[in-house]
Motif scaffolding. Structure first.
Motif, PDB file in Angstrom:
ATOM      1  N   ALA A   1       1.809 -33.817 -27.692  1.00 55.72           N
ATOM      2  CA  ALA A   1       1.578 -32.375 -27.609  1.00 55.72           C
ATOM      3  C   ALA A   1       2.587 -31.694 -26.701  1.00 55.72           C
ATOM      4  O   ALA A   1       3.080 -30.593 -27.003  1.00 55.72           O
ATOM      5  CB  ALA A   1       0.153 -32.115 -27.113  1.00 55.72           C
ATOM      6  N   THR A   2       2.920 -32.337 -25.593  1.00 52.08           N
ATOM      7  CA  THR A   2       3.914 -31.774 -24.680  1.00 52.08           C
ATOM      8  C   THR A   2       5.287 -31.735 -25.336  1.00 52.08           C
ATOM      9  O   THR A   2       6.021 -30.739 -25.227  1.00 52.08           O
ATOM     10  CB  THR A   2       3.972 -32.605 -23.386  1.00 52.08           C
ATOM     11  OG1 THR A   2       2.691 -32.592 -22.755  1.00 52.08           O
ATOM     12  CG2 THR A   2       5.010 -32.038 -22.426  1.00 52.08           C
ATOM     13  N   GLU A   3       5.626 -32.802 -26.047  1.00 51.39           N
ATOM     14  CA  GLU A   3       6.936 -32.878 -26.697  1.00 51.39           C
ATOM     15  C   GLU A   3       7.131 -31.768 -27.717  1.00 51.39           C
ATOM     16  O   GLU A   3       8.234 -31.206 -27.836  1.00 51.39           O
ATOM     17  CB  GLU A   3       7.091 -34.243 -27.377  1.00 51.39           C
ATOM     18  CG  GLU A   3       8.428 -34.428 -28.077  1.00 51.39           C
ATOM     19  CD  GLU A   3       8.534 -35.751 -28.805  1.00 51.39           C
ATOM     20  OE1 GLU A   3       9.484 -35.912 -29.589  1.00 51.39           O
ATOM     21  OE2 GLU A   3       7.668 -36.617 -28.587  1.00 51.39           O
ATOM     22  N   VAL A   4       6.076 -31.420 -28.464  1.00 49.58           N
ATOM     23  CA  VAL A   4       6.218 -30.390 -29.498  1.00 49.58           C
ATOM     24  C   VAL A   4       6.000 -28.977 -28.952  1.00 49.58           C
ATOM     25  O   VAL A   4       6.066 -28.004 -29.706  1.00 49.58           O
ATOM     26  CB  VAL A   4       5.266 -30.646 -30.685  1.00 49.58           C
ATOM     27  CG1 VAL A   4       5.571 -31.986 -31.332  1.00 49.58           C
ATOM     28  CG2 VAL A   4       3.795 -30.574 -30.265  1.00 49.58           C
ATOM     29  N   GLY A   5       5.705 -28.859 -27.656  1.00 55.21           N
ATOM     30  CA  GLY A   5       5.658 -27.539 -27.051  1.00 55.21           C
ATOM     31  C   GLY A   5       4.295 -26.941 -26.807  1.00 55.21           C
ATOM     32  O   GLY A   5       4.185 -25.745 -26.522  1.00 55.21           O
ATOM     33  N   PHE A   6       3.229 -27.742 -26.884  1.00 55.94           N
ATOM     34  CA  PHE A   6       1.893 -27.213 -26.618  1.00 55.94           C
ATOM     35  C   PHE A   6       1.565 -27.349 -25.132  1.00 55.94           C
ATOM     36  O   PHE A   6       1.799 -28.395 -24.532  1.00 55.94           O
ATOM     37  CB  PHE A   6       0.839 -27.945 -27.441  1.00 55.94           C
ATOM     38  CG  PHE A   6       0.945 -27.697 -28.919  1.00 55.94           C
ATOM     39  CD1 PHE A   6       1.161 -26.423 -29.407  1.00 55.94           C
ATOM     40  CD2 PHE A   6       0.818 -28.742 -29.826  1.00 55.94           C
ATOM     41  CE1 PHE A   6       1.258 -26.183 -30.775  1.00 55.94           C
ATOM     42  CE2 PHE A   6       0.906 -28.516 -31.188  1.00 55.94           C
ATOM     43  CZ  PHE A   6       1.125 -27.234 -31.661  1.00 55.94           C
ATOM     44  N   ALA A   7       0.994 -26.282 -24.556  1.00 53.86           N
ATOM     45  CA  ALA A   7       0.638 -26.292 -23.140  1.00 53.86           C
ATOM     46  C   ALA A   7      -0.869 -26.378 -22.923  1.00 53.86           C
ATOM     47  O   ALA A   7      -1.316 -26.782 -21.855  1.00 53.86           O
ATOM     48  CB  ALA A   7       1.177 -25.042 -22.444  1.00 53.86           C
ATOM     49  N   SER A   8      -1.678 -25.975 -23.924  1.00 49.69           N
ATOM     50  CA  SER A   8      -3.133 -26.058 -23.793  1.00 49.69           C
ATOM     51  C   SER A   8      -3.751 -26.351 -25.149  1.00 49.69           C
ATOM     52  O   SER A   8      -3.135 -26.116 -26.197  1.00 49.69           O
ATOM     53  CB  SER A   8      -3.719 -24.761 -23.221  1.00 49.69           C
ATOM     54  OG  SER A   8      -3.472 -23.668 -24.085  1.00 49.69           O
TER      55      SER A   8
END
Length: 228
Positions: free
Chosen positions: A94-101
């Motif tokens: 999730a972090t790699e694809v740009g999600f923060a929450s």
């Protein structure tokens, strides 16, 4: 091969893609749908490729916020994805694809079957009580739609060849949705059939009725993923 995969993608039930697209538009983020049947997990639909990647990680590993939400039948909110303990592979994806929450909202479908609507945002702490209430509404509608499809009369008994083709189609669907191997898909079906005390053919039929518009239109697994 690309044409066959495109055909399979087109046949995964449009109502699931429409529903997850409606959620993403309504709530202004990305969204994914995961269905659990007695431990068998299916990443059923996603609003975009980023959400699909996160859902496939959960389905393959059997761990993540949507699985926790379905097991508890209670929403799971992740206000800051890169922080916190647990679900390391999902958090990394999730972090790699740009999600923060993220937030996962579950709803029961039928005995032993539940669905989770997982929401993603590039903004930390995006999922407030108002957004979660709207997600609950979508999740309940989705659960009701899946329950109605599963309540349709089952197919009449047919021969062994038809049962084998139906099993291959169900395995192909799970491979496509979860991004997993044929062996992983068959293991998931075996787990579901054991937990539900039904045979593999019945477990395969449940998957096809829940996820496809017309289960007879699916090609055998050998055509979907040759060599597996």
């Amino acid at each position: 091969m690309q044409d066959v995969v495109a055909h399979l993608h087109e046949r995964v039930s449009p109502y699931l893609r429409e529903r997850v697209g409606a959620v993403a538009r309504d709530l202004g983020g990305s969204a994914g749908i995961t269905i659990q049947q007695q431990g068998a997990l299916v990443r059923a639909a996603s609003s975009d490729e980023r959400a699909a990647r996160c859902g496939q990680v959960e389905a393959r590993l059997g761990t993540g916020p949507s699985i926790a939400a379905m097991e508890q039948l209670h929403p799971v909110v992740v206000p800051r994805v890169p922080e916190g303990d647990g679900w390391a592979a999902w958090r990394a994806c999730a972090t790699e694809v740009g999600f923060a929450s993220s937030a996962a909202v579950p709803a029961p479908v039928a005995r032993g079957i539940s669905v989770a609507l997982t929401l993603y945002s590039a903004v930390p702490g995006a999922w407030d009580p108002l957004a979660l209430a709207e997600a609950h509404r979508h999740a309940r509608l989705l659960a009701a739609e899946i329950a109605a499809r599963l309540a349709r009369p089952g197919e009449p008994p047919r021969g062994a060849l038809e049962a084998c083709l139906r099993l291959d189609r169900a395995i192909g669907v799970l491979m496509h949705c979860n991004g997993c191997t044929a062996q992983d898909a068959q293991t998931a079906l075996l787990r579901a059939s054991t937990a539900d005390h039904v045979d593999l053919d019945q477990a395969a039929s449940t998957v096809l009725r829940a996820l496809t518009e017309d289960d007879s239109s699916f090609r055998p697994r050998a055509l979907v993923a040759p060599g597996r």
